[in-house]
Design a protein around this motif. Sequence first.
Motif, short mmCIF file in Angstrom:
data_model
loop_
_atom_site.label_atom_id
_atom_site.label_comp_id
_atom_site.label_asym_id
_atom_site.label_seq_id
_atom_site.Cartn_x
_atom_site.Cartn_y
_atom_site.Cartn_z
N GLN A 114 0.81 -1.21 0.00
CA GLN A 114 0.00 0.00 0.00
C GLN A 114 0.85 1.27 0.00
O GLN A 114 0.33 2.36 -0.23
N GLY A 115 2.13 1.12 0.26
CA GLY A 115 3.05 2.26 0.24
C GLY A 115 3.26 2.87 1.61
O GLY A 115 2.41 2.78 2.50
N THR A 116 4.42 3.49 1.77
CA THR A 116 4.74 4.21 3.00
C THR A 116 5.40 5.54 2.63
O THR A 116 6.25 5.58 1.74
N GLN A 117 4.98 6.60 3.28
CA GLN A 117 5.44 7.94 2.94
C GLN A 117 6.80 8.22 3.56
O GLN A 117 7.02 8.00 4.75
N VAL A 118 7.70 8.71 2.73
CA VAL A 118 9.00 9.20 3.18
C VAL A 118 9.10 10.67 2.82
O VAL A 118 8.93 11.03 1.65
N THR A 119 9.34 11.50 3.82
CA THR A 119 9.48 12.93 3.60
C THR A 119 10.82 13.39 4.14
O THR A 119 11.13 13.15 5.32
N VAL A 120 11.62 14.02 3.29
CA VAL A 120 12.94 14.50 3.67
C VAL A 120 12.92 16.02 3.65
O VAL A 120 12.69 16.62 2.58
#
Length: 122
Positions: A114-120
């Motif tokens: 389902q996906g996982t959010q990565v925010t940098v």
Amino acid sequence: QVQLVESGGGLVQSGGSLRLSCAASGRTVSNYNMGWFRQAPGKEREFVAVTAWSGTYYADSVKGRFTISRDNAKNTVYLQMNSLKPEDTAVYYCAARAQRFASYDRNEYDYWGQGTQVTVSS
């Protein structure tokens, strides 16, 4: 059927690290081609890394910073991400392909998480 569940995403500062996990269930994926892809807002889903019988391969944009690995005893695939940059911000997806040889093409994968959010942040 194979079910894939990603975890480990989050918010991190530029230069930081994250480790994503992809837990598989339904079937043993030790002989599967396992890949990571990512999709940033307004962009197409792109290849990041893959591990297969034929070897491990990386997109040029992450080579030297990301490492894909698998633990067959846990039926889990990992993506260790170091030296993260703002341009790595995306939803990261795990995918499985019932073939032994690696593929970079998202259309050749049979199962997706389902996906996982990565925010940098910069």
